[in-house]
Write an enzyme that holds these catalytic residues in place. Structure first.
Site, PDB file in Angstrom:
ATOM      1  NE  ARG A   1     -13.708   0.590  -4.088  1.00  0.00           N
ATOM      2  CZ  ARG A   1     -14.949  -0.112  -2.967  1.00  0.00           C
ATOM      3  NH1 ARG A   1     -14.339  -0.397  -2.125  1.00  0.00           N
ATOM      4  NH2 ARG A   1     -15.848   0.031  -3.445  1.00  0.00           N
TER       5      ARG A   1
ATOM      6  CG  PHE B   1     -19.116  -9.107  -4.075  1.00  0.00           C
ATOM      7  CD1 PHE B   1     -17.476  -8.373  -3.734  1.00  0.00           C
ATOM      8  CD2 PHE B   1     -20.058  -9.469  -3.254  1.00  0.00           C
ATOM      9  CE1 PHE B   1     -18.175  -7.827  -2.194  1.00  0.00           C
ATOM     10  CE2 PHE B   1     -20.481  -8.877  -1.741  1.00  0.00           C
ATOM     11  CZ  PHE B   1     -19.748  -8.738  -1.027  1.00  0.00           C
TER      12      PHE B   1
ATOM     13  CG  HIS C   1      -1.909  -1.083   1.310  1.00  0.00           C
ATOM     14  ND1 HIS C   1      -3.004  -0.614  -0.481  1.00  0.00           N
ATOM     15  CD2 HIS C   1      -2.942  -1.665   2.191  1.00  0.00           C
ATOM     16  CE1 HIS C   1      -3.930  -1.936  -0.142  1.00  0.00           C
ATOM     17  NE2 HIS C   1      -3.894  -2.439   1.525  1.00  0.00           N
TER      18      HIS C   1
ATOM     19  CB  SER D   1     -14.304   1.071   1.394  1.00  0.00           C
ATOM     20  OG  SER D   1     -13.785  -0.889   1.594  1.00  0.00           O
TER      21      SER D   1
ATOM     22  N   GLY E   1     -18.935  -4.103  -2.379  1.00  0.00           N
ATOM     23  CA  GLY E   1     -18.238  -4.204  -3.184  1.00  0.00           C
ATOM     24  C   GLY E   1     -18.876  -3.438  -4.610  1.00  0.00           C
TER      25      GLY E   1
ATOM     26  CG  LEU F   1     -11.432 -13.653 -10.565  1.00  0.00           C
ATOM     27  CD1 LEU F   1     -10.778 -12.428 -12.068  1.00  0.00           C
ATOM     28  CD2 LEU F   1     -11.045 -13.269  -8.933  1.00  0.00           C
TER      29      LEU F   1
END
Ligand code: A3P
Length: 329
Positions: free
Chosen positions: A159, A257, A137, A167, A290, A255
């Site tokens: 994002r 959610f 990160h 989130s 998600g 993949l």
């Protein structure tokens, strides 16, 4: 060389149980990064323990075939890790069902958040089987410098900041790593008092490097709207053969959610609940909603306006808008 900003009084809401309770702001000169930028004054908020660990991260021995997955927290890192690991490992679903994605693709800087004892995450990243798929990160100037020197592949997933804030707030408060309430979290996020903030220099500098051949810049929003297209381009980036239709269908399903949430080797919820690090809320869910736009019913209009203004203030300096990066959100 690591620069440490003169200390301001940073509220201690990050709730780290030990030494890392106090946070500091750090930077480097960002040598070797292809983007010209005032790196030395681009401060990152990190627990104070970072000082002791930083050299091992900065001098980490990078291999030519390493793939780094870099994100600001809560941007779809785990989703991308699962996608990239599978593509990189020739769709080895068997191995993917045997071990957790966070073991197959180690989060190298998690040691800055917890004292890990024998389980040092930098050593664990180093010991991964090649081609190593390493998560971080950290922003460009605090990543292992050899990433830039050796020009290895770097996947960056971004994002939009409103969904990230929502989130991140659920995530940190749910796992007992932030002691304030949701309102205080908005202030601390905007004032860069949370580990890994500030958000914009992290995301924006990588967006500016999106055309670098060794960088694959993608957004959560695009993964939501066109995962097939993203996987096609990712396979090319990773120098893997194009997927057959059957392979693509299977990967898209894997993949989704719902499938990742149900998959114990892809959903980190239980790992976090059982880590014993803190008191995690009984209803804690890593795989929460998600979706794109959860901010719409989770942030007050006032907070949405504040985040928009804060974003415009940063992006306006470069004549860029949020829509340029994330499309309509
Ligand atoms: P929400 O909290 O908005 O639900 P990270 O892995 O960077 O910590 O990001 C976590 C976020 O990605 C969470 O967002 C989580 O639900 C979302 N996510 C994880 N896997 C996903 C998938 N397969 N599809 C959509 N979103 C996913």
């Amino acid at each position: 060389m690591l620069h440490i900003a003169p200390t301001k009084n940073i509220p201690d809401n990050t709730g780290q149980p030990t030494k890392s309770q106090q946070v500091i702001r750090v930077s480097t000169d960002g040598d070797f990064i292809p983007l010209k930028w005032n790196w030395a004054e681009t401060w990152l908020t990190v627990p104070v323990i970072f000082k002791d660990i930083y050299k091992r991260i900065y001098d980490f021995e990078v291999k030519e075939d390493d793939v780094f997955i870099v994100t600001f927290p809560k941007c779809g890192t785990t989703w991308m890790q699962e996608a990239a690991w599978l593509l990189l490992n020739n769709l080895d679903y068997e191995e993917a069902s045997r071990s957790h994605v966070l073991k197959r693709s180690v989060y190298m800087d998690i040691s800055i958040l917890y004292e890990m004892g024998g389980n040092d995450s930098i050593a664990m990243a180093a010991e991964l089987k090649s081609p190593r798929c390493i998560k971080s990160h950290l922003p460009p100037h605090l990543l292992p410098r050899q990433i830039w020197q050796k020009k290895v592949k770097l996947i960056y997933c971004a994002r939009n900041p409103k969904d990230v804030l929502v989130s991140f707030s659920h995530f940190l408060r749910g796992k007992g790593a932030y002691r304030g309430n949701a309102k205080e979290f908005v202030d601390d996020f905007l004032n860069a008092n949370i580990t890994y903030t500030p958000y914009w220099p992290h995301v924006f500098t990588m967006w500016q490097m999106r055309a670098e051949p060794e960088v694959f810049f993608i957004t959560f929003e695009e993964m939501k709207s066109n995962l097939r297209g993203v996987l096609e381009r990712l396979a090319v980036f990773l120098e893997k053969p194009a997927l057959t239709e059957a392979q693509m269908e299977k990967l898209l399903k894997h993949l989704s959610f719902e499938n990742m949430k149900a998959n114990q080797q892809a959903n980190p919820t239980e790992l976090i609940k059982n880590s014993g690090k803190r008191i995690v809320a009984s209803d804690f869910e890593f795989m929460r909603r998600g979706i794109v736009g959860s901010y719409k019913d989770e942030l007050s209009e006032e907070d949405q306006r504040r985040i928009n203004e804060w974003s415009e203030q940063f992006l306006g300096q470069f004549n860029v808008s949020m829509t340029d990066i994330f499309g309509d959100i």
